[in-house]
Design an enzyme around this catalytic site. Structure first.
Site, short mmCIF file in Angstrom:
data_model
loop_
_atom_site.label_atom_id
_atom_site.label_comp_id
_atom_site.label_asym_id
_atom_site.label_seq_id
_atom_site.Cartn_x
_atom_site.Cartn_y
_atom_site.Cartn_z
N HIS A 196 -54.11 78.44 11.77
CA HIS A 196 -53.93 78.86 10.44
C HIS A 196 -53.60 77.21 9.51
CE1 HIS A 196 -55.18 82.73 10.84
NE2 HIS A 196 -54.29 83.01 11.84
N ARG A 245 -64.76 87.00 15.35
CA ARG A 245 -63.99 85.75 15.06
C ARG A 245 -63.70 85.16 16.31
NH1 ARG A 245 -58.69 85.13 13.94
NH2 ARG A 245 -58.15 82.93 13.25
N GLY A 280 -39.98 81.97 16.26
CA GLY A 280 -40.03 81.75 14.73
C GLY A 280 -40.88 83.05 14.53
N TYR A 282 -47.59 80.55 6.19
CA TYR A 282 -47.28 80.61 7.63
C TYR A 282 -48.04 79.44 8.14
CZ TYR A 282 -48.53 81.64 12.36
OH TYR A 282 -48.74 81.52 13.83
N SER A 310 -50.86 76.66 14.75
CA SER A 310 -51.43 77.69 14.78
C SER A 310 -53.06 77.07 14.16
CB SER A 310 -50.91 78.73 13.80
OG SER A 310 -51.94 79.26 13.60
N SER A 354 -33.13 88.98 21.21
CA SER A 354 -33.05 90.14 22.06
C SER A 354 -34.23 90.43 23.04
CB SER A 354 -32.56 91.23 20.96
OG SER A 354 -33.84 91.67 20.34
C1 15L Z 1 -51.74 83.21 14.66
O1 15L Z 1 -51.21 82.16 14.41
C2 15L Z 1 -50.97 84.57 14.99
O2 15L Z 1 -49.69 84.25 15.42
C3 15L Z 1 -51.67 85.50 15.89
O3 15L Z 1 -51.01 86.59 15.65
C4 15L Z 1 -53.09 85.87 15.37
O4 15L Z 1 -53.42 85.98 14.12
C5 15L Z 1 -53.87 84.30 15.52
O5 15L Z 1 -53.22 83.29 14.94
C6 15L Z 1 -55.41 84.36 15.22
O6 15L Z 1 -55.77 83.52 14.19
O7 15L Z 1 -56.15 85.04 15.59
#
Ligand code: 15L
Length: 266
Positions: free
Chosen positions: A113, A174, A72, A136, A111, A35
């Site tokens: 992460h 960071r 996602g 995630y 990411s 949306s």
């Molecule tokens: C990510 O993967 C997130 O989508 C974003 O919101 C931030 O948290 C970013 O990493 C980050 O690590 O700064």
């Protein structure tokens, strides 16, 4: 120039940025989200749909020669939420691409992460083993692995961009290392679509930060030269942001606060 570029997750923060900045890359931009996409502008098509609807995705993907997959779940969440959006959803996307007649090249918004549990004093390259920092991060590792399989088996090309922190400007200590400017992200996307042969690559999505941790030399063939450097904002951050405790996850690990979260429950 691409004929038709699909942006998934086009109503999100990065989606809105890409909707503006990627206009010069394609004759038509097809925007999809569940949306919130407003009116279609010139050269835009809007198609609502969800990553969990495989039949709808097949129609959304057909006719596109490039995809920027931003859709996602974009932060940590419960396994149920992550699985639906980032595991089942990305399988549906790759199946739609495999079955399409146009076989678009994909940019997957992976990411930092995926490697979040590395300490901040360690430099990584694109071949360093993954160390995800939550469900995630694990789902992004899955997406990268899926991309690798679809390349080896079906020749579908993907750039998995391990986005650091893509914001208008760095907002904390960071981000002096993880920041990716909007301009550098747009230029990276342009280079990924411009190279004649991409293959399947992992790329760290960070600007030319003096305090950066990530080495992209394995993908230097892309010719991407980030222009921005978070260092320009250091003085501003030092004046406005309290320095974190050096033992806090936000100061210790590359993934920052994501490393502090216990197993996420909704
Ligand atoms: C990510 O993967 C997130 O989508 C974003 O919101 C931030 O948290 C970013 O990493 C980050 O690590 O700064």
């Amino acid at each position: 120039m691409l004929e038709k570029l699909l942006i998934t997750g086009a109503s999100g923060g990065l989606g809105q940025i890409c909707r503006q900045s990627l206009k010069p890359l394609a004759r038509t931009m097809r925007l999809t989200a569940r949306s919130g996409l407003g009116e279609a502008g010139e050269g835009e098509e809007i198609v609502y749909g969800s990553l969990d609807d495989a039949a709808a995705l097949a129609e959304i993907v057909e006719g596109c020669d490039g995809i920027v997959h931003l859709g996602g779940q974009a932060t940590e969440a419960s396994w149920e939420t992550i699985r639906a959006a980032n595991i089942d959803g990305i399988v549906n996307l790759y199946e739609a691409v495999r079955l399409s007649t146009t076989k678009p090249r994909i940019i997957f918004a992976s990411s930092n992460h995926t490697i979040g549990f590395y300490p901040q004093n360690q430099r990584l390259d694109t071949r360093s083993p993954v160390r995800p920092d939550g469900y995630y991060g694990v789902s992004k590792v899955f997406g990268e692995a899926l991309a690798s399989m679809y390349y080896d088996k079906f020749g579908i090309e993907t750039a998995s961009v391990r986005i650091g922190s893509c914001t208008a400007e760095p907002e904390n200590y960071r981000m002096l290392s993880t920041w990716l400017s909007h301009r550098d992200f747009a230029q990276l996307i342009a280079r990924i679509f411009a190279v004649p042969v991409l293959g399947c690559q992992v790329i760290y999505g960070a600007s030319a930060n003096s305090a950066g941790w990530w080495d992209n030399s394995a993908v230097s063939f892309l010719g991407w030269q980030p222009q921005d450097n978070a260092e320009a904002y250091r003085a501003k951050i030092e004046q406005s942001v309290p320095r974190p405790d050096p033992d806090a996850p936000v100061a210790k690990y590359q993934g920052g606060v994501f490393c502090a979260d216990p197993i996420f429950k909704e």
